[in-house]
Design an enzyme around this catalytic site. Structure first.
Site, PDB file in Angstrom:
ATOM      1  N   ASP A   8      -3.909   2.053 -12.328  1.00 48.32           N
ATOM      2  CA  ASP A   8      -3.641   1.980 -10.897  1.00 48.32           C
ATOM      3  C   ASP A   8      -4.759   1.308 -10.093  1.00 48.32           C
ATOM      4  OD1 ASP A   8      -1.388   4.551 -10.282  1.00 48.32           O
ATOM      5  OD2 ASP A   8      -2.327   4.291 -12.236  1.00 48.32           O
ATOM      6  N   GLU A  39       0.549  -0.154  -7.821  1.00 45.60           N
ATOM      7  CA  GLU A  39       1.332   0.637  -6.880  1.00 45.60           C
ATOM      8  C   GLU A  39       0.500   1.328  -5.802  1.00 45.60           C
ATOM      9  OE1 GLU A  39       3.179   4.044  -6.836  1.00 45.60           O
ATOM     10  OE2 GLU A  39       1.385   5.134  -7.371  1.00 45.60           O
ATOM     11  N   ASN A  40      -0.824   1.248  -5.901  1.00 45.26           N
ATOM     12  CA  ASN A  40      -1.706   1.792  -4.853  1.00 45.26           C
ATOM     13  C   ASN A  40      -2.600   0.713  -4.255  1.00 45.26           C
ATOM     14  OD1 ASN A  40      -1.879   4.343  -7.176  1.00 45.26           O
ATOM     15  ND2 ASN A  40      -1.129   4.781  -5.118  1.00 45.26           N
ATOM     16  N   ASN A  68       5.635   5.511  -7.957  1.00 44.63           N
ATOM     17  CA  ASN A  68       6.307   6.310  -6.933  1.00 44.63           C
ATOM     18  C   ASN A  68       6.074   5.809  -5.511  1.00 44.63           C
ATOM     19  OD1 ASN A  68       3.596   7.403  -7.627  1.00 44.63           O
ATOM     20  ND2 ASN A  68       3.980   8.779  -5.908  1.00 44.63           N
ATOM     21  N   HIS A  69       5.086   4.924  -5.310  1.00 38.61           N
ATOM     22  CA  HIS A  69       4.854   4.357  -3.980  1.00 38.61           C
ATOM     23  C   HIS A  69       5.455   2.948  -3.845  1.00 38.61           C
ATOM     24  CE1 HIS A  69       2.462   7.683  -2.721  1.00 38.61           C
ATOM     25  NE2 HIS A  69       1.514   7.480  -3.615  1.00 38.61           N
ATOM     26  N   HIS A 152       4.892   5.904 -15.477  1.00 37.79           N
ATOM     27  CA  HIS A 152       4.190   6.412 -14.307  1.00 37.79           C
ATOM     28  C   HIS A 152       4.602   7.868 -14.103  1.00 37.79           C
ATOM     29  CE1 HIS A 152       1.728   5.278 -10.848  1.00 37.79           C
ATOM     30  NE2 HIS A 152       2.496   6.085 -10.113  1.00 37.79           N
ATOM     31  N   HIS A 177      -0.665   6.882 -13.085  1.00 37.00           N
ATOM     32  CA  HIS A 177      -0.410   7.788 -11.960  1.00 37.00           C
ATOM     33  C   HIS A 177      -1.524   8.798 -11.709  1.00 37.00           C
ATOM     34  CE1 HIS A 177       1.682   9.987  -8.841  1.00 37.00           C
ATOM     35  NE2 HIS A 177       1.629  11.106  -9.550  1.00 37.00           N
ATOM     36  N   HIS A 179      -4.734   8.586 -12.336  1.00 31.59           N
ATOM     37  CA  HIS A 179      -5.961   7.887 -11.958  1.00 31.59           C
ATOM     38  C   HIS A 179      -7.188   8.311 -12.766  1.00 31.59           C
ATOM     39  CE1 HIS A 179      -4.582   6.445  -7.680  1.00 31.59           C
ATOM     40  NE2 HIS A 179      -3.576   6.487  -8.552  1.00 31.59           N
TER      41      HIS A 179
END
Length: 266
Positions: A8, A39-40, A68-69, A152, A177, A179
Site C-alpha cells: 500500500d 489504494e491509499n 476498499n478505498h 486486500h 491492507h 500496512h
C-alpha cells in the site's frame, strides 16, 4: 518470470518514495513486471486520482491494484474504465461495476494475469472472494499460467485460507491492507508463492501511515478523531520479489523492505 510487488502506497510521501526508489529497485532486481498497490495513494491517504495514477505509472509501475478505498475519489469514475493497468477488487457487488477486477499483461510474449480481490472479515461485505476467484480463473485464456493475486484483506486467517484454496492454481498471492509487512514469505506445497502482507510504502514514523497523535487520541477517548496522513519524517518501502518458472510454478519469494533501520542496498 520475476515479479516485483510493493504494498500500500500511502499519501504524498509514499508516491515520492516510489519516484525515488522504484527505479533503483528495478535496476537492481530486474523484474519483468512491477505491480504497485495504490489504494491509499492520494494526499489524504484514501483512494487514487488520475494525477497520482500517472505519477505511479511514470515511476515504473506496470499495474496498479486497489482495495476498499477504490471509490473514495469521484475522479476515479472519469478514467478507470480507460485504464487497463488499473484494477479494483473483482468482487465488488452489483452489475456494471466501473473498471475491471483483473488484467492481462504481455511480458516478452508471456501473458501474466494480475487479479485484485478484497476480503470480507472485518471489512465491507462484498461478494464472496472465493467464488469470485473461481469465476475469474475460468475467464482467463487456457494458455495463461502466470497468475498473481493481490488479496486486500484484514485477517491473516482469510488470507491463508484463500492461498490454500488456490495453491497450485495460481503462481502467487500477496496480501495487502494491514500496512505491516509479515515475515512468512513461502512457497506452498503445490507451488504457489505466498506472503500474508506486503507492508506499506510511505511514512515510517506514523501509525499505518497516519499521524500518531490522532490515532492515540482515539484510543484514549474512544471518541471520533481525525486521522491525517503523516507528511514529514522518515519513510519505508515494503514489498516482495517473486521468481516464477515458465510453467507458472513459483520457485522463490523474497521480502523487500527499505527503512531507516534496515536499509536495502541498491
Amino acid at each position: 518470470m520475476r515479479i516485483l510487488f510493493l504494498g500500500d502506497t500511502v499519501g504524498d510521501m509514499g508516491v515520492k518514495l516510489l519516484q525515488t526508489y522504484l527505479p533503483k529497485l528495478k535496476q537492481s532486481l530486474k523484474p519483468q513486471i512491477t505491480i504497485i498497490n495504490g489504494e491509499n495513494a492520494t494526499s489524504y491517504g484514501r483512494g487514487i486520482n488520475e494525477r497520482v495514477y500517472k505519477q505511479i505509472m511514470n515511476a515504473g509501475a506496470d499495474v496498479i491494484t486497489l482495495g476498499n478505498h477504490a471509490w473514495n475519489n469521484d475522479d476515479i469514475f472519469n478514467f478507470i474504465d480507460q485504464k487497463n493497468n488499473l484494477i479494483r477488487p473483482a468482487n465488488f457487488p452489483g452489475k456494471n461495476v466501473p473498471g475491471r477486477g483483473f488484467t492481462i499483461v504481455n511480458v516478452n510474449n508471456v501473458k501474466v494475469a494480475v487479479i485484485n480481490l478484497q476480503g470480507r472479515v472485518f471489512m465491507d461485505t462484498l461478494d464472496d472472494p472465493f467464488q469470485t476467484i473461481d469465476k475469474v480463473l475460468k475467464q482467463l485464456p487456457s494458455k495463461i499460467n502466470h497468475i498473481f493475486v493481490d488479496f486486500h484483506a484484514e485477517t491473516t486467517s482469510e488470507k491463508q485460507a484463500m492461498v490454500m484454496y488456490l495453491d497450485g492454481r495460481i503462481s502467487a498471492l500477496v496480501g495487502t491492507h494491514t500496512h505491516v509487512q509479515t515475515n512468512d514469505a513461502r512457497i506452498l506445497s503445490r507451488g504457489t508463492a505466498y506472503l500474508t502482507d506486503a507492508g506499506m510504502t510511505g511514512p515510517y514514523d506514523g501509525v499505518l501511515g497516519m499521524k500518531y497523535s490522532g490515532v492515540i487520541k482515539h484510543f484514549l477517548t474512544q471518541r471520533p478523531s481525525r486521522f491525517e496522513v503523516e507528511e514529514s519524517g522518515r519513510g519505508i518501502v515494503s514489498g516482495c520479489v517473486i521468481d516464477i518458472n515458465n510453467d507458472g510454478i513459483a520457485k522463490k519469494i523474497k521480502l523487500i523492505q527499505l527503512n531507516p533501520n534496515n536499509s536495502y542496498q541498491v
